[in-house]
Design an enzyme around this catalytic site. Sequence first.
Site, PDB file in Angstrom:
ATOM      1  CE1 TYR A  12      -2.698   2.776   2.909  1.00 56.80           C
ATOM      2  CE2 TYR A  12      -3.228   2.894   0.647  1.00 56.80           C
ATOM      3  CZ  TYR A  12      -3.195   3.612   2.128  1.00 56.80           C
ATOM      4  OH  TYR A  12      -4.132   4.556   2.188  1.00 56.80           O
ATOM      5  CG  ASP A  32       6.148  -6.934  -2.444  1.00 56.21           C
ATOM      6  OD1 ASP A  32       5.910  -5.526  -2.049  1.00 56.21           O
ATOM      7  OD2 ASP A  32       5.624  -7.627  -1.979  1.00 56.21           O
ATOM      8  CG  ASN A  36      -0.745  -7.842   3.043  1.00 54.74           C
ATOM      9  OD1 ASN A  36      -1.751  -8.393   2.803  1.00 54.74           O
ATOM     10  ND2 ASN A  36      -0.392  -6.767   3.665  1.00 54.74           N
ATOM     11  CG  PHE A  81       7.596   0.585   2.496  1.00 55.39           C
ATOM     12  CD1 PHE A  81       8.236   1.110   1.320  1.00 55.39           C
ATOM     13  CD2 PHE A  81       7.075   1.413   3.351  1.00 55.39           C
ATOM     14  CE1 PHE A  81       8.160   2.625   1.094  1.00 55.39           C
ATOM     15  CE2 PHE A  81       6.896   2.947   2.881  1.00 55.39           C
ATOM     16  CZ  PHE A  81       7.534   3.311   1.982  1.00 55.39           C
ATOM     17  CE1 TYR A 149       2.616  -1.820  14.020  1.00 52.07           C
ATOM     18  CE2 TYR A 149       3.868  -3.063  12.298  1.00 52.07           C
ATOM     19  CZ  TYR A 149       3.318  -1.693  12.911  1.00 52.07           C
ATOM     20  OH  TYR A 149       3.668  -0.914  11.869  1.00 52.07           O
ATOM     21  CE1 TYR A 176       5.087   3.582   6.942  1.00 54.97           C
ATOM     22  CE2 TYR A 176       6.121   5.837   7.140  1.00 54.97           C
ATOM     23  CZ  TYR A 176       5.918   4.460   6.734  1.00 54.97           C
ATOM     24  OH  TYR A 176       6.943   4.173   5.915  1.00 54.97           O
ATOM     25  CG  ASN A 198      -5.648  -0.526   9.503  1.00 55.01           C
ATOM     26  OD1 ASN A 198      -5.009  -0.767   8.739  1.00 55.01           O
ATOM     27  ND2 ASN A 198      -5.679  -0.478  10.640  1.00 55.01           N
ATOM     28  NE  ARG A 230      -5.999   5.314  16.784  1.00 58.07           N
ATOM     29  CZ  ARG A 230      -6.463   5.002  18.102  1.00 58.07           C
ATOM     30  NH1 ARG A 230      -6.856   6.078  18.676  1.00 58.07           N
ATOM     31  NH2 ARG A 230      -6.743   3.890  18.757  1.00 58.07           N
ATOM     32  N   GLY A 292      -6.660  -3.105  23.272  1.00 60.25           N
ATOM     33  CA  GLY A 292      -5.699  -2.949  22.637  1.00 60.25           C
ATOM     34  C   GLY A 292      -5.617  -1.198  22.154  1.00 60.25           C
TER      35      GLY A 292
HETATM   36  C1  WQD Z   1      -8.490   3.464  13.844  1.00 57.90           C
HETATM   37  C2  WQD Z   1      -9.521   3.852  14.856  1.00 57.90           C
HETATM   38  C3  WQD Z   1     -10.661   1.731  16.174  1.00 57.90           C
HETATM   39  C4  WQD Z   1     -11.987  -0.399  12.694  1.00 57.90           C
HETATM   40  C5  WQD Z   1      -3.215   0.543  13.678  1.00 57.90           C
HETATM   41  C6  WQD Z   1      -1.900   0.175  13.780  1.00 57.90           C
HETATM   42  C7  WQD Z   1      -0.765   1.270  13.369  1.00 57.90           C
HETATM   43  C8  WQD Z   1      -0.944   1.306  11.790  1.00 57.90           C
HETATM   44  C9  WQD Z   1      -2.492   1.756  11.403  1.00 57.90           C
HETATM   45  C10 WQD Z   1       0.740  -0.377  10.851  1.00 57.90           C
HETATM   46  C11 WQD Z   1      -9.731   2.999  16.285  1.00 57.90           C
HETATM   47  C12 WQD Z   1     -11.476   2.231  15.090  1.00 57.90           C
HETATM   48  C13 WQD Z   1     -11.502   0.477  13.556  1.00 57.90           C
HETATM   49  C14 WQD Z   1     -13.498  -0.574  12.908  1.00 57.90           C
HETATM   50  C15 WQD Z   1     -13.658   0.952  14.368  1.00 57.90           C
HETATM   51  N1  WQD Z   1      -0.487   0.137  11.406  1.00 57.90           N
HETATM   52  N2  WQD Z   1     -12.388   1.214  14.212  1.00 57.90           N
HETATM   53  N3  WQD Z   1     -14.019   0.066  13.717  1.00 57.90           N
HETATM   54  O1  WQD Z   1      -5.541   0.998  15.352  1.00 57.90           O
HETATM   55  O2  WQD Z   1      -5.080   3.268  15.111  1.00 57.90           O
HETATM   56  O3  WQD Z   1      -3.660   1.691  14.185  1.00 57.90           O
HETATM   57  O4  WQD Z   1      -3.566   0.678  12.055  1.00 57.90           O
HETATM   58  O5  WQD Z   1       1.481   0.674  10.605  1.00 57.90           O
HETATM   59  O6  WQD Z   1       0.574   0.542  13.831  1.00 57.90           O
HETATM   60  O7  WQD Z   1      -1.647   0.165  15.430  1.00 57.90           O
HETATM   61  O8  WQD Z   1      -5.877   2.039  13.165  1.00 57.90           O
HETATM   62  O9  WQD Z   1      -7.695   1.931  11.503  1.00 57.90           O
HETATM   63  O10 WQD Z   1      -7.446   0.079  13.022  1.00 57.90           O
HETATM   64  O11 WQD Z   1      -8.369   2.001  14.046  1.00 57.90           O
HETATM   65  O12 WQD Z   1     -14.219   1.650  15.175  1.00 57.90           O
HETATM   66  O13 WQD Z   1     -14.145  -1.720  12.104  1.00 57.90           O
HETATM   67  O14 WQD Z   1     -10.884   3.090  14.276  1.00 57.90           O
HETATM   68  O15 WQD Z   1     -11.036   1.325  17.221  1.00 57.90           O
HETATM   69  O16 WQD Z   1      -9.939   3.929  17.168  1.00 57.90           O
HETATM   70  P1  WQD Z   1      -5.264   2.152  14.526  1.00 57.90           P
HETATM   71  P2  WQD Z   1      -7.464   1.248  12.854  1.00 57.90           P
END
Ligand code: WQD
Length: 338
Positions: A12, A32, A36, A81, A149, A176, A198, A230, A292
């Site tokens: 990505y 690569d 994924n 990456f 991770y 990031y 995500n 976020r 988490g």
């Molecule tokens: C964002 C917000 C969820 C899905 C992670 C990794 C980080 C990076 C990005 C690799 C949170 C909420 C999510 C859903 C929801 N990855 N959510 N319903 O957890 O901030 O970060 O991904 O580099 O290292 O930690 O990203 O997109 O999973 O969540 O409410 O179906 O959206 O609870 O508050 P996150 P996320």
Amino acid sequence: MPRILLTGGAGYIGSHTYVALMAAGYEVTILDNFENADRGVIDRLARLSGTEVDVVEGSVLNRTLLDRLFAEKSFDGAVHFAAKKAVGESVARPLDYFEANIGGLVTLAQAMRDAGVFRIVFSSTATVYGEPEVFPLTEDLPLSYTSPYAFTKLTCEQILAQAARADPWVVGVLRYFNPVGAHPSGLIGEDPRGIPDNLMPFIAKVAMGEMETLRVFGNDYDTPDGTALRDYIHVMDLARAHVQSLDALMEGRAHTLNIGTGSPVSVLEMHAAYQDAVGRTLPYEIAPRRVGDVPKLYADPARAREVLGFSAEHGLEEMCTSSWTWVQAQARGWGFNS
Ligand code: WQD
């Protein structure tokens, strides 16, 4: 212009960085293993960059392959990456994450050292800040990890710092925040295998009718609308940050930087913005908090501005419209053998 090895360049963020590096005049070789990433992205990268893609299928854990690559091509640096990035999966399979993420970096760095190549941009993450209480986040905050991770990313940062005491490494660490969105052409974007982790890929699947409803993980946080905050950053901005990071390394300027917008956005705000992009109601329900998750995570982007002259330029609307364009184009196919 300098030649760069782009590990994970079919992924990505890697694919968007490939396009940005080529546009900046760098010569790029993608390595690569397509664990994924869909091989079809290569044809679409050729279309976007206007030239054939120099791509090698293989793993950064393959030292023999790396030695051959560094012997064949005179690389000036690497952008690394290639790693596993699903937090939940890392809890279930920590050893696989240690092998891929830590073993991969060490193997790459050994091959680079032995080839006399010491410039590397390393893909890190804001989750190395653990569960912070002071906002916005600056780079000098204490580091910790809340998942295997995050442990691998924190460990890799420290491995590179230690390596730089023994050899003339010039390291760019980019932490990031939350990458989202896609290239405006709709030709490349986030393409998670299976059920996404995500937020934005999940909202996109609801918009495409592939999932019934969005589950909002908790609305009882201490935030304006109760949902978690976020720092979402457009992947095109993130890609440009990598070019500027590499430019700085070519001038011998090492750095460790937060790459974010500095503007926190809640889950419900993201949902509403995506709904506006799609032009119809996207159902959601409030679900329990996800184990988490932290309530807030957003950057102080000042140091990236000072060191690289980098600032994010794309806003929430473009993050959502570009994602929506991408997922529709992906569903239609791109009208050529991809
Ligand atoms: C964002 C917000 C969820 C899905 C992670 C990794 C980080 C990076 C990005 C690799 C949170 C909420 C999510 C859903 C929801 N990855 N959510 N319903 O957890 O901030 O970060 O991904 O580099 O290292 O930690 O990203 O997109 O999973 O969540 O409410 O179906 O959206 O609870 O508050 P996150 P996320």
